[in-house]
Design a protein around this motif. Structure first.
Motif, PDB file in Angstrom:
ATOM      1  N   SER A 145     -17.519  14.268  10.158  1.00 53.27           N
ATOM      2  CA  SER A 145     -17.531  13.857   8.754  1.00 53.27           C
ATOM      3  C   SER A 145     -18.162  12.480   8.603  1.00 53.27           C
ATOM      4  O   SER A 145     -18.294  11.721   9.560  1.00 53.27           O
ATOM      5  CB  SER A 145     -16.104  13.807   8.188  1.00 53.27           C
ATOM      6  OG  SER A 145     -15.469  15.063   8.275  1.00 53.27           O
ATOM      7  N   GLU A 171     -16.150  14.666  -3.768  1.00 51.20           N
ATOM      8  CA  GLU A 171     -14.912  14.648  -4.532  1.00 51.20           C
ATOM      9  C   GLU A 171     -14.725  15.948  -5.300  1.00 51.20           C
ATOM     10  O   GLU A 171     -13.608  16.322  -5.643  1.00 51.20           O
ATOM     11  CB  GLU A 171     -14.904  13.450  -5.478  1.00 51.20           C
ATOM     12  CG  GLU A 171     -14.906  12.107  -4.746  1.00 51.20           C
ATOM     13  CD  GLU A 171     -15.062  10.926  -5.679  1.00 51.20           C
ATOM     14  OE1 GLU A 171     -14.985  11.134  -6.914  1.00 51.20           O
ATOM     15  OE2 GLU A 171     -15.269   9.799  -5.187  1.00 51.20           O
ATOM     16  N   TYR A 174     -14.771  19.049  -2.013  1.00 51.47           N
ATOM     17  CA  TYR A 174     -13.586  19.104  -1.158  1.00 51.47           C
ATOM     18  C   TYR A 174     -12.353  19.314  -2.037  1.00 51.47           C
ATOM     19  O   TYR A 174     -12.066  18.517  -2.926  1.00 51.47           O
ATOM     20  CB  TYR A 174     -13.474  17.794  -0.366  1.00 51.47           C
ATOM     21  CG  TYR A 174     -12.432  17.818   0.730  1.00 51.47           C
ATOM     22  CD1 TYR A 174     -11.080  17.689   0.433  1.00 51.47           C
ATOM     23  CD2 TYR A 174     -12.792  17.946   2.063  1.00 51.47           C
ATOM     24  CE1 TYR A 174     -10.116  17.706   1.435  1.00 51.47           C
ATOM     25  CE2 TYR A 174     -11.840  17.952   3.069  1.00 51.47           C
ATOM     26  CZ  TYR A 174     -10.509  17.835   2.752  1.00 51.47           C
ATOM     27  OH  TYR A 174      -9.561  17.850   3.741  1.00 51.47           O
ATOM     28  N   GLY A 176      -9.018  18.722  -2.401  1.00 50.55           N
ATOM     29  CA  GLY A 176      -7.976  17.881  -1.840  1.00 50.55           C
ATOM     30  C   GLY A 176      -6.572  18.394  -2.061  1.00 50.55           C
ATOM     31  O   GLY A 176      -5.621  17.910  -1.432  1.00 50.55           O
ATOM     32  N   ASP A 324     -10.548   8.553   0.987  1.00 51.11           N
ATOM     33  CA  ASP A 324      -9.967   9.766   1.537  1.00 51.11           C
ATOM     34  C   ASP A 324     -10.945  10.373   2.542  1.00 51.11           C
ATOM     35  O   ASP A 324     -12.163  10.167   2.453  1.00 51.11           O
ATOM     36  CB  ASP A 324      -9.668  10.777   0.430  1.00 51.11           C
ATOM     37  CG  ASP A 324      -8.562  10.311  -0.495  1.00 51.11           C
ATOM     38  OD1 ASP A 324      -7.667   9.598  -0.022  1.00 51.11           O
ATOM     39  OD2 ASP A 324      -8.606  10.658  -1.696  1.00 51.11           O
ATOM     40  N   TYR A 325     -10.392  11.163   3.462  1.00 49.16           N
ATOM     41  CA  TYR A 325     -11.236  11.767   4.496  1.00 49.16           C
ATOM     42  C   TYR A 325     -11.755  13.115   3.988  1.00 49.16           C
ATOM     43  O   TYR A 325     -11.295  14.175   4.387  1.00 49.16           O
ATOM     44  CB  TYR A 325     -10.434  11.936   5.785  1.00 49.16           C
ATOM     45  CG  TYR A 325     -11.291  12.153   7.014  1.00 49.16           C
ATOM     46  CD1 TYR A 325     -12.113  11.142   7.498  1.00 49.16           C
ATOM     47  CD2 TYR A 325     -11.276  13.366   7.693  1.00 49.16           C
ATOM     48  CE1 TYR A 325     -12.889  11.322   8.624  1.00 49.16           C
ATOM     49  CE2 TYR A 325     -12.048  13.559   8.821  1.00 49.16           C
ATOM     50  CZ  TYR A 325     -12.857  12.543   9.281  1.00 49.16           C
ATOM     51  OH  TYR A 325     -13.626  12.735  10.403  1.00 49.16           O
ATOM     52  N   ILE A 326     -12.752  13.062   3.090  1.00 47.46           N
ATOM     53  CA  ILE A 326     -13.211  14.269   2.401  1.00 47.46           C
ATOM     54  C   ILE A 326     -14.720  14.453   2.478  1.00 47.46           C
ATOM     55  O   ILE A 326     -15.241  15.454   1.977  1.00 47.46           O
ATOM     56  CB  ILE A 326     -12.801  14.243   0.913  1.00 47.46           C
ATOM     57  CG1 ILE A 326     -13.454  13.064   0.200  1.00 47.46           C
ATOM     58  CG2 ILE A 326     -11.281  14.188   0.776  1.00 47.46           C
ATOM     59  CD1 ILE A 326     -13.283  13.071  -1.303  1.00 47.46           C
ATOM     60  N   TYR A 327     -15.431  13.542   3.106  1.00 42.27           N
ATOM     61  CA  TYR A 327     -16.894  13.558   3.036  1.00 42.27           C
ATOM     62  C   TYR A 327     -17.449  14.429   4.163  1.00 42.27           C
ATOM     63  O   TYR A 327     -17.959  13.948   5.172  1.00 42.27           O
ATOM     64  CB  TYR A 327     -17.411  12.120   3.082  1.00 42.27           C
ATOM     65  CG  TYR A 327     -16.816  11.297   1.964  1.00 42.27           C
ATOM     66  CD1 TYR A 327     -17.365  11.348   0.689  1.00 42.27           C
ATOM     67  CD2 TYR A 327     -15.664  10.535   2.171  1.00 42.27           C
ATOM     68  CE1 TYR A 327     -16.798  10.638  -0.362  1.00 42.27           C
ATOM     69  CE2 TYR A 327     -15.094   9.823   1.128  1.00 42.27           C
ATOM     70  CZ  TYR A 327     -15.661   9.884  -0.140  1.00 42.27           C
ATOM     71  OH  TYR A 327     -15.088   9.187  -1.177  1.00 42.27           O
ATOM     72  N   HIS A 328     -17.366  15.729   3.929  1.00 42.11           N
ATOM     73  CA  HIS A 328     -17.554  16.703   4.998  1.00 42.11           C
ATOM     74  C   HIS A 328     -18.314  17.923   4.496  1.00 42.11           C
ATOM     75  O   HIS A 328     -17.856  18.627   3.598  1.00 42.11           O
ATOM     76  CB  HIS A 328     -16.172  17.127   5.510  1.00 42.11           C
ATOM     77  CG  HIS A 328     -16.193  18.184   6.575  1.00 42.11           C
ATOM     78  ND1 HIS A 328     -16.295  17.890   7.920  1.00 42.11           N
ATOM     79  CD2 HIS A 328     -16.118  19.531   6.497  1.00 42.11           C
ATOM     80  CE1 HIS A 328     -16.284  19.010   8.620  1.00 42.11           C
ATOM     81  NE2 HIS A 328     -16.180  20.022   7.775  1.00 42.11           N
ATOM     82  N   PHE A 483     -11.544  22.385   7.127  1.00 47.37           N
ATOM     83  CA  PHE A 483     -11.612  21.646   5.874  1.00 47.37           C
ATOM     84  C   PHE A 483     -11.910  22.587   4.696  1.00 47.37           C
ATOM     85  O   PHE A 483     -12.834  23.402   4.770  1.00 47.37           O
ATOM     86  CB  PHE A 483     -12.726  20.599   5.936  1.00 47.37           C
ATOM     87  CG  PHE A 483     -12.475  19.488   6.903  1.00 47.37           C
ATOM     88  CD1 PHE A 483     -11.789  18.358   6.507  1.00 47.37           C
ATOM     89  CD2 PHE A 483     -12.921  19.562   8.211  1.00 47.37           C
ATOM     90  CE1 PHE A 483     -11.563  17.309   7.396  1.00 47.37           C
ATOM     91  CE2 PHE A 483     -12.705  18.528   9.103  1.00 47.37           C
ATOM     92  CZ  PHE A 483     -12.017  17.390   8.693  1.00 47.37           C
ATOM     93  N   VAL A 485     -13.775  23.127   1.980  1.00 38.73           N
ATOM     94  CA  VAL A 485     -14.971  22.655   1.287  1.00 38.73           C
ATOM     95  C   VAL A 485     -15.737  23.853   0.730  1.00 38.73           C
ATOM     96  O   VAL A 485     -16.027  24.805   1.456  1.00 38.73           O
ATOM     97  CB  VAL A 485     -15.880  21.849   2.235  1.00 38.73           C
ATOM     98  CG1 VAL A 485     -17.132  21.371   1.499  1.00 38.73           C
ATOM     99  CG2 VAL A 485     -15.119  20.664   2.815  1.00 38.73           C
TER     100      VAL A 485
END
Length: 650
Positions: A145, A171, A174, A176, A324-328, A483, A485
């Motif tokens: 990520s 944002e 993902y 969340g 947040d750990y979302i950039y994937h 994840f 996504v």
């Protein structure tokens, strides 16, 4: 092949898709090999191939022969291709691709060639694909990520924007709330061989609510509840500065046993907790770094939360992460590699949006086409780099490689080495001894990234867990649903009866040894693991941990892909093993020095195993070679000659 009853119960005899990748290259697990030549003829891309793929000749054996001194460049053995480029990049990972892209930004119209020994571009940014129940599942087999975009350098932000990647869009991509909406929490599996019984426990917010349900001994339960729920000041009487000093000199294992005086079962619980971030377990991670990793036991010490910065070469920060750990991407940072290739060679990957990157196919036949301004040559192992004349005055560099056409050479005005640091001294004899020693300092952290495609996730839904740890087992730290996504036409599963990917991670450590020795020993162990043993381990763990939800490994597993990175992620400096850390001088500052017309770019150059560091180092290497105009945009300028050390995030 004969199978025991236990193997049959696990599904070892079932016909599923099995793939085993070592350093990004498929190795044979019982099926015919597909040569790299096939990709130039338009075969499906490596991520999409079903069945098993073999390791094509020369990918590792050539460089191992160079290392061992058994590879000879005899007079007349090299065939000049008569190709001449403005830039040749050795290595088509994210750093090499970023360097090629930025070079063409600063030198429009430049001719560029990228050479890589693998059968795909991206390096550790590896894409895995599966077809299950009529659906395509996409997973990541390596670089995961984009972490903490708020701290990206201006150069990284500009490059990502120029290749069409807008981190803020994740944002929306993902979900969340995916796990929370389904009531899926975290679990911890206690294996019989470690704790005396097989038991999966759902981890709650308060340790006092769930720890009593575990098979831990009474003292371990008491110690764990105290450590998690209400830790005292274990260093009472010391000032904050004195506490930091103390925590920087002891490992987290020592802290648990000698300071907390906890039951040894807590060491088993937390042993692998630091591996994903630091590449070693708590036996080799200091308390200060464990605190940065959010390991428990420090809340009562008044250490502060505001400013804790480990002064890494790339500005690594901890406990201050605002994102947040979302950039994937669904395929991890392979999405970045694909975006770079799309801009470098538009005919190889069509589309313009971030969503297109997920579903568009790569036309591998377009990667290496004569007379194109940018060419990417796969299956090409570089064995020598040398200036044609004195490096201080030479106008050209010769690059020799082994490819499908045998031993060949090309010439370049500039060369960027975006390969591993340890490889560089074997392919050039132009470096001073001091730089060679500095290059050898950087080791690679060996790891396994395994994707398991399951036909449905009903067992997870019944157990109300989305992921679990399994202390003391092989896959101790990271087992769970991928994840959530969704991008464009690619949609993540919504119902329990839909297929999903499970991700199982493993850093190959050797507890009790210094960090670098652990990496070397882990590499040896990783290369001897058989796919059959790994598959049995995976099936056994999932079968036991998820049995309460009705999971049947023989019935429910559709495919397994193992990505074995013997030469894995860049080693990050750490206490207590690196005496120069953090004050310096750092070996990478010597190791990455340019000479003549050659510069070095890779994640090793930053001692930091993250995609944004790879990009930063690629940009730095280009700017060391190419003069930046005084009227260039601010992101591209230096106040004078390129410095030895870039200023990253403050």
């Amino acid at each position: 092949m004969l199978y025991s009853k236990e193997d049959k119960d696990l599904g070892m005899d079932r016909k599923i898709t099995r793939r085993d990748f070592l350093n990004g290259v498929a190795i044979t697990v019982g099926a015919a090999a597909i040569s790299s030549r096939a990709f130039a003829q338009g075969a499906p891309d490596p991520a999409r191939l079903t069945g098993l793929r073999g390791q094509y000749e020369g990918v590792q054996s050539v460089m191992h022969a160079v290392r061992d001194g058994t590879f000879r460049l005899e007079p007349g053995s090299v065939r000049p291709t008569k190709e001449r480029y403005d830039l040749v990049v050795v290595g088509a990972g994210i750093s090499g691709l970023a360097a090629a892209f930025h070079y063409r930004q600063l030198s429009p119209g430049a001719k560029v060639l990228l050479l890589d020994p693998l059968d795909d571009f991206g390096g550790h940014a590896k894409r895995n694909e599966f077809r299950v129940g009529g659906r395509t599942l996409i997973g990541y087999g390596g670089s995961q990520s984009m972490q903490t975009p708020s701290y990206f350098s201006p150069a990284v932000n500009k490059l990502l924007a120029d290749i069409g990647i807008e981190p803020k869009k994740f944002e929306g991509y993902y979900d969340g709330e995916w796990f929370d909406k389904r009531g899926l929490g975290e679990g911890m599996f206690f294996a019989r061989e470690v704790f005396g019984s097989n038991q999966l426990v759902r981890v709650g917010e308060k340790a006092a609510d769930w720890v009593p349900k575990t098979p831990l001994n009474p003292k371990a339960k008491q110690d764990l509840i105290r450590l998690l729920d209400n830790p005292p000041d274990y260093l009472e009487g010391l000032s904050r500065a004195e506490k930091f000093e103390r925590l920087s000199r002891i490992t987290y294992k020592e802290f648990l046993l000698e300071t907390v005086k906890a039951d040894p079962q807590l060491v088993t619980i937390f042993q692998s907790s630091t591996e994903p971030y630091f590449g070693v377990g708590i036996d080799a991670t200091t308390c200060l770094d464990a605190w940065a990793n959010h390991n428990p036991g420090f809340d009562g010490m008044d250490l502060g939360e505001k400013i804790y910065k480990t002064m890494s070469p790339s500005g690594r920060l901890a406990r201050t992460d605002p994102d947040d750990y979302i950039y994937h991407f669904p395929d991890g940072n392979a999405g970045i590699a694909r975006a770079l290739v799309r801009r470098l060679i538009p005919r190889a990957l069509k589309g313009r949006s971030m969503e297109d990157l997920v579903t568009q196919r790569v036309d591998y036949a377009q990667l290496d086409v004569p007379n194109r301004p940018v060419r990417l040559r796969l299956g090409a192992t570089v064995v020598r780099v040398r200036h044609l004349g004195d490096p201080a005055t030479a106008q050209e560099v010769e690059v020799t490689y082994v490819g499908k056409g045998g031993l060949q050479s090309v010439r370049a005005g500039h060369v960027i080495l975006a390969c591993w640091h340890k490889v560089i001294p074997y392919i050039t004899d132009e470096l001073p001894a001091e730089q060679v020693e500095a290059l050898k300092d950087q080791v690679k952290v060996p790891l396994l990234y395994t994707n398991v495609a399951i036909r449905n996730w009903r067992a997870f839904d019944r157990l109300k867990i989305g992921n679990f740890s399994a202390p003391g087992t092989f896959f101790a730290n990271d087992v769970g649903i991928d994840f959530p996504v969704s991008m464009g036409a690619y949609r993540f599963a919504q119902r329990p009866d839909e297929p999903v990917l499970l991700h199982l991670g493993k850093v190959m450590t050797s507890p009790g040894k210094p960090s670098r020795e652990q990496a070397l020993e882990g590499r040896r162990r990783l290369q001897t693991l058989s796919f059959r043993d790994l598959e049995r381990t995976i099936r056994d763990l999932l079968g036991r941990a998820l049995s309460g939800g009705g999971f049947d490994p023989a019935r429910d597993i559709a495919a397994i892909t193992v990505n074995r990175w013997a030469h894995g992620y860049a080693y990050e400096y750490m206490r207590p093993w690196d005496a120069f850390w953090p004050d310096g001088p750092l070996p990478i500052e010597t190791a990455r020095r340019k000479w003549g017309r050659v510069a070095i770019a890779n994640s090793d150059s930053g001692a930091y195993a993250y995609a944004h560091s790879a990009i930063d180092q690629g940009v730095r290497a280009v700017r060391e070679l190419v003069y930046v105009r005084p009227d260039a945009p601010a992101y591209a300028k230096f106040p004078g000659p390129p410095p030895e050390k870039l200023e990253f995030i403050e």
